[in-house]
Design a protein around this motif. Structure first.
Motif, PDB file in Angstrom:
ATOM      1  N   LYS A  27      21.737  -8.328  28.346  1.00 32.61           N
ATOM      2  CA  LYS A  27      20.354  -7.461  27.605  1.00 32.61           C
ATOM      3  C   LYS A  27      20.783  -6.798  26.443  1.00 32.61           C
ATOM      4  O   LYS A  27      19.789  -6.000  26.213  1.00 32.61           O
ATOM      5  N   ASP A  28      21.606  -6.037  26.558  1.00 33.89           N
ATOM      6  CA  ASP A  28      22.034  -5.194  25.563  1.00 33.89           C
ATOM      7  C   ASP A  28      23.115  -5.462  24.629  1.00 33.89           C
ATOM      8  O   ASP A  28      24.888  -5.444  25.441  1.00 33.89           O
ATOM      9  N   LYS A  29      22.933  -5.788  23.637  1.00 41.81           N
ATOM     10  CA  LYS A  29      23.512  -6.402  22.790  1.00 41.81           C
ATOM     11  C   LYS A  29      24.517  -5.652  21.745  1.00 41.81           C
ATOM     12  O   LYS A  29      23.602  -4.483  21.225  1.00 41.81           O
ATOM     13  N   LEU A  30      25.358  -5.309  21.429  1.00 42.09           N
ATOM     14  CA  LEU A  30      26.333  -4.215  20.634  1.00 42.09           C
ATOM     15  C   LEU A  30      26.666  -5.223  19.228  1.00 42.09           C
ATOM     16  O   LEU A  30      26.719  -4.071  18.437  1.00 42.09           O
ATOM     17  N   GLY A  31      26.994  -5.979  19.775  1.00 44.50           N
ATOM     18  CA  GLY A  31      27.688  -6.830  17.797  1.00 44.50           C
ATOM     19  C   GLY A  31      27.555  -8.209  18.030  1.00 44.50           C
ATOM     20  O   GLY A  31      28.063  -8.369  18.912  1.00 44.50           O
ATOM     21  N   GLN A  32      28.073  -8.844  16.783  1.00 43.97           N
ATOM     22  CA  GLN A  32      28.490 -10.251  16.569  1.00 43.97           C
ATOM     23  C   GLN A  32      29.554 -10.276  15.508  1.00 43.97           C
ATOM     24  O   GLN A  32      28.706  -9.893  14.705  1.00 43.97           O
ATOM     25  N   GLY A  33      29.540 -11.393  15.818  1.00 39.70           N
ATOM     26  CA  GLY A  33      30.838 -12.380  14.442  1.00 39.70           C
ATOM     27  C   GLY A  33      31.340 -12.830  14.953  1.00 39.70           C
ATOM     28  O   GLY A  33      30.931 -13.631  15.298  1.00 39.70           O
ATOM     29  N   GLY A  34      31.653 -13.625  13.565  1.00 41.36           N
ATOM     30  CA  GLY A  34      32.575 -15.530  14.024  1.00 41.36           C
ATOM     31  C   GLY A  34      33.439 -15.616  14.960  1.00 41.36           C
ATOM     32  O   GLY A  34      33.453 -16.860  16.014  1.00 41.36           O
ATOM     33  N   TYR A  35      33.632 -14.902  15.566  1.00 37.08           N
ATOM     34  CA  TYR A  35      34.153 -14.712  17.140  1.00 37.08           C
ATOM     35  C   TYR A  35      33.641 -15.122  18.394  1.00 37.08           C
ATOM     36  O   TYR A  35      33.966 -15.331  19.516  1.00 37.08           O
ATOM     37  N   GLY A  36      32.364 -14.239  18.521  1.00 36.34           N
ATOM     38  CA  GLY A  36      31.284 -14.435  19.255  1.00 36.34           C
ATOM     39  C   GLY A  36      30.549 -13.117  19.199  1.00 36.34           C
ATOM     40  O   GLY A  36      30.098 -12.092  17.922  1.00 36.34           O
TER      41      GLY A  36
END
Length: 603
Positions: free
Chosen positions: A294-303
């Protein structure tokens, strides 16, 4: 509790009870409820020992906190008041039909008598004229339609009455003064007990009680009441008793509290001890922990990183790894290295998930996110940190890297030190994270073999890109830390093509040139002392980004430089060095140019 304290309390209680008049099982006063009359000798409450009251003087409390007097032949009267000095008890019939109980009453075997002696005879008269011809009192509660009942005073000569239409019911010994209509219809009346029971003892303010004797007939004795001096003494003793009891209770409470705290401390230790090694979770557990992501903190190439909750008080950050090439190695590196790391400046790996192709890593949740947000943000002013706090953060990061290099059984090379991988807790204490590119090696190993370059452009050491600069070792992390320090000083990335002046594109070189000619770094300077901190961080950073690994200090020396109070000397210019080949160039090649040339080689 100490034995001496217990003995003192016992003796004190014994003395106190004796001062109160002996017999602790016989209270000197009772009540049924807060407002009822006082119950004391010769009366006693039902259920108390027989010697607490005179025979026949038994009272009981109803559910409504009323006092009930029970006379022979099951006659029960409601007690309204007790007057001890005149030896009177004021009673009232509970159902407002005294006549019904008087028909069965006999006070011969009771210690109570009516205030005035007399008898009454009850008649059932069918003719109202007949009843009116003599002094009769109509009894409504005994009468039924067509059969009225009357009471006749005993002093009235029955031979003078016309009783042709009347039928005699019974006689009762009652008091002369109660013979009124309102008495038979619920009014209270008085009963007296003999003077021989306590006599005028209570009148004089003394205490009356049963006398200890072997005679069959019970006898009472009168003892002197408690004097004012004794009352004062008893009050003082009572006060000290209260203080003693409070002290003992406080001591017991403190002891119990300490014991509880010790149990909680042991329990928490065992829980923390069990949590030293990361736990394995299923993918279903991961979905539950993250509340279905539900609560997304961040996103990058790793996941992608989500906020999760293990319990009501324990929050975690869950990194869901992408299903792409390289994740297997990254996952193994994270679990293998972080599962054995326990340091205040390194993020703790709480658990992991390896459920088929689903892989996830669970870390401690750090509310202030990464250092990158605070040193590169130009939008939110509140994100900026003071120079003293920046220095504390720099020292914490340096100690964390030193621990990786020297504090573990095997040396751990991170290979991805950058602001994005430095997380901050609620007190802005730094913690190194993301060990996906880490490598393990022995402390005696001077070089690390590497098939492909690892790291992030702008932070990669020259030797990682080209072996002509030297061997890859723990000094590669020192270079990355130096770049991080210089970015903290400038509040910008080391390569920034958006600046107006081309001389400021490569920021580390711009910093060196300013310091080399003696100019101050007037970057975000607000308070006295900020200049010295900025200069110290810059010099340490420049010392760490020397091209050749052998020219860089170890992280132990870096920590000493950051914590020391002495003046630091300028390191050699890393941007004026010759190229790693034997050919001397007229213009030095910047490190970022070397990196850009070899980007295709980086996995």
């Amino acid at each position: 509790m100490d034995r001496s304290l217990s003995l003192f309390l016992f003796l004190f209680l014994t003395l106190f009870v004796e001062m109160r008049g002996g017999r602790g099982e016989c209270p000197t006063s009772n009540r049924c409820g807060d407002q009822g009359p006082l119950i004391q000798f010769p009366f006693r409450l039902k259920g108390q020992p027989h010697h607490c009251g005179y025979p026949g003087f038994v009272l009981s409390c109803t559910e409504n906190n009323q006092i009930m007097l029970e006379l022979p032949v099951s006659v029960k009267l409601l007690v309204k008041n007790i007057i001890y000095k005149s030896r009177e008890i004021i009673v009232q019939n509970p159902d407002n039909c005294l006549a019904r109980q008087l028909r069965n009453l006999s006070l011969a075997s009771s210690p109570f008598q009516f205030k005035f002696e007399g008898d009454v005879t009850f008649f059932n008269c069918s003719s109202l004229k007949t009843a009116e011809s003599f002094a009769a009192h109509f009894i409504p509660c005994l009468s039924i339609p067509g059969n009225p009942v009357y009471a006749v005073d005993s002093f009235y000569p029955l031979q003078n009455m016309d009783l042709s239409s009347c039928r005699r019911l019974c006689n009762a010994s009652v008091g002369y003064h109660v013979f009124t209509d309102y008495t038979f219809n619920g009014s209270a009346f008085s009963l007296k007990w003999p003077k021989s029971i306590c006599g005028s003892c209570l009148r004089g303010g003394h205490i009356c009680r049963l006398k200890k004797s072997n005679s069959r007939e019970p006898e009472t004795e009168c003892i002197k009441g408690v004097s004012k001096q004794a009352m004062v003494t008893g009050t003082i003793f009572g006060f000290f008793l209260l203080v003693l009891v409070i002290a003992m209770l406080y001591r017991l409470h403190s002891s119990d509290k300490l014991e509880r705290e010790n149990r909680i401390k042991v329990k928490r230790f065992l829980e923390d001890y069990e949590a030293l090694k990361p736990s394995r979770y299923s993918y279903a557990d991961i979905k539950r922990i993250t509340n279905q992501f539900k609560d997304k903190l961040g996103q990058g190439g790793y996941g992608t990183v989500y906020k999760g909750k293990l319990s009501d008080e324990v929050f975690v950050a869950v990194k869901i790894l992408n299903n792409s090439q390289g994740n297997g190695e990254e996952f193994i590196n994270e679990v293998a290295t972080m599962g054995t790391i326990h340091h205040v400046n390194i993020v703790r790996l709480v658990g992991f998930c390896a459920d088929g192709f689903k892989r996830a890593l669970i870390y401690d949740y750090l509310p202030n996110e990464s250092l990158e947000k605070f040193i590169f943000s130009r939008v939110v002013k509140n994100y900026s940190l003071g120079w003293k706090k920046l220095q504390e953060i720099a020292i914490g990061i340096a100690k964390g890297i030193e621990y990786l290099h020297q504090g573990c059984d095997q040396r751990i090379l991170h290979f991805d030190i950058k602001p994005h991988n430095i997380l901050l807790d609620h007190n802005f204490n730094p913690k190194i994270s993301d060990f996906g590119l880490a490598k393990l090696c022995s402390k005696e190993q001077s070089a690390v073999s590497m098939t492909v370059a690892r790291g992030t452009i702008g932070y990669i050491a020259p030797e990682v890109l080209s072996r002509n600069f030297g061997n890859v070792s723990y000094k590669s992390d020192v270079y990355s830390f130096g770049m991080l320090l210089l970015e903290m000083v400038g509040g910008r990335k080391n390569i920034d093509v958006s600046v107006e002046s081309t001389s400021q594109v490569y920021f580390p070189e711009w910093i060196y040139n300013h310091l080399d000619i003696g100019e101050e770094l007037c970057i975000r300077i607000e308070e006295k002392g900020d200049v010295e901190i900025a200069k110290k961080l810059a010099i340490v950073g420049l010392s760490c980004i020397q091209w050749f690994p052998m020219d860089r200090p170890s992280m132990k020396i870096v920590v000493q430089m950051l914590e020391g109070g002495g003046k630091l000397t300028m390191p050699p210019n890393p941007f004026a060095s010759t190229t790693p080949t034997k050919t001397n160039l007229s213009k030095p090649v910047s490190v970022f140019q070397q990196e850009l040339a070899i980007i295709p080689e980086i996995e």
